[in-house]
Design an enzyme around this catalytic site. Structure first.
Site, PDB file in Angstrom:
ATOM      1  N   CYS A   1       8.583  -1.524   6.037  1.00 45.29           N
ATOM      2  CA  CYS A   1       8.112  -2.082   4.767  1.00 45.29           C
ATOM      3  C   CYS A   1       8.857  -3.380   4.517  1.00 45.29           C
ATOM      4  CB  CYS A   1       8.363  -1.082   3.641  1.00 45.29           C
ATOM      5  SG  CYS A   1       7.841  -1.678   2.018  1.00 45.29           S
ATOM      6  N   LEU A   2       8.131  -4.415   4.128  1.00 46.02           N
ATOM      7  CA  LEU A   2       8.753  -5.713   3.881  1.00 46.02           C
ATOM      8  C   LEU A   2       9.755  -5.659   2.728  1.00 46.02           C
ATOM      9  CD1 LEU A   2       5.644  -8.024   4.404  1.00 46.02           C
ATOM     10  CD2 LEU A   2       7.507  -7.541   6.020  1.00 46.02           C
TER      11      LEU A   2
ATOM     12  N   HIS B   1       2.188   1.480  -2.977  1.00 40.62           N
ATOM     13  CA  HIS B   1       2.893   0.426  -3.731  1.00 40.62           C
ATOM     14  C   HIS B   1       2.217   0.185  -5.075  1.00 40.62           C
ATOM     15  CE1 HIS B   1       6.173  -0.971  -1.299  1.00 40.62           C
ATOM     16  NE2 HIS B   1       5.411  -1.178  -0.237  1.00 40.62           N
TER      17      HIS B   1
ATOM     18  N   HIS C   1      -0.153   3.108   2.658  1.00 43.02           N
ATOM     19  CA  HIS C   1       1.164   2.552   2.323  1.00 43.02           C
ATOM     20  C   HIS C   1       1.048   1.558   1.158  1.00 43.02           C
ATOM     21  CE1 HIS C   1       5.267   0.987   3.572  1.00 43.02           C
ATOM     22  NE2 HIS C   1       4.816  -0.025   2.838  1.00 43.02           N
ATOM     23  N   GLU C   2       0.089   0.643   1.253  1.00 42.27           N
ATOM     24  CA  GLU C   2      -0.053  -0.391   0.220  1.00 42.27           C
ATOM     25  C   GLU C   2      -0.609   0.179  -1.085  1.00 42.27           C
ATOM     26  OE1 GLU C   2       1.544  -3.014   0.812  1.00 42.27           O
ATOM     27  OE2 GLU C   2       1.646  -2.853   2.989  1.00 42.27           O
TER      28      GLU C   2
ATOM     29  N   GLY D   1       0.577  -5.819   5.938  1.00 43.19           N
ATOM     30  CA  GLY D   1       0.089  -5.539   4.596  1.00 43.19           C
ATOM     31  C   GLY D   1       1.115  -5.988   3.577  1.00 43.19           C
TER      32      GLY D   1
ATOM     33  N   GLN E   1       5.207  -6.019  -4.456  1.00 45.60           N
ATOM     34  CA  GLN E   1       6.238  -6.488  -3.530  1.00 45.60           C
ATOM     35  C   GLN E   1       6.595  -7.959  -3.736  1.00 45.60           C
ATOM     36  OE1 GLN E   1       4.100  -4.655   0.046  1.00 45.60           O
ATOM     37  NE2 GLN E   1       6.260  -4.601   0.618  1.00 45.60           N
TER      38      GLN E   1
END
Length: 173
Positions: A95-96, A141, A137-138, A48, A53
């Site tokens: 997480c990226l 963000h 999670h996304e 994702g 991000q």
């Protein structure tokens, strides 16, 4: 070289509520951003990726949580709204924007989410397990919430110390 650069915590864009994508923004530029986000996510090995991000303060994310048989399941969520959640799952989450950091995070097991697709059409998804974890999670963000905020106080402090060590050794950029 990824299409877009993933920003790392504590960049301000990650801690800011994203702006809704307006009707007039559903165009080729948005299509291009979505395509670049998928490419960047795949290259980084993620499932994702949210617009904040990649330094775009918008309520938009892409995800591809493989189906059981391993086929692709590319989904786009624009202006996501969590309708309902239920159950509980506890598991490792990464997480990226937090490279090399994995922590145990508690999330709901099932989520129903409304959003717009890339064409602006309203869609609703009922997802469970890893797909539910990813959506939550996304969506966080998009709301300026990072997964550190979902950890226990002790785990958050440990994670912040690890981030500081990585920053000091130049391995966080």
């Amino acid at each position: 070289m990824p299409a877009l650069k993933i920003v790392h915590y504590p960049e301000q864009v990650l801690l800011t509520v994203g702006k809704p994508v307006a009707e007039e923004e559903f165009n080729r530029d948005l299509d291009s951003l979505i395509e670049d986000m998928f490419e960047t996510m795949y290259e980084a090995g993620g499932v994702g990726l949210a617009a904040p991000q990649v330094n775009v303060s918008k309520r938009l994310f892409v995800m591809d949580v493989p189906l059981e048989e391993g086929s692709r399941n590319k989904l786009v969520f624009i202006n996501p709204e969590v309708v309902t959640v239920e159950g509980e799952q506890i598991g490792d989450e990464g997480c990226l924007s937090f490279p090399g950091l994995y922590q145990t995070v508690k999330r709901e097991m099932r989520v129903v989410v409304k959003a717009q697709d890339a064409a602006g059409k309203l869609v609703e998804h009922d997802l469970t397990d890893l797909a539910a974890r990813c959506v939550l999670h996304e969506t966080d963000h998009c709301d300026g919430i990072v997964f550190l905020d979902r950890m226990t106080l002790l785990k958050r402090e440990m994670a912040k110390r690890k981030i500081k060590r990585l920053q000091n050794t130049g391995k966080w950029e």
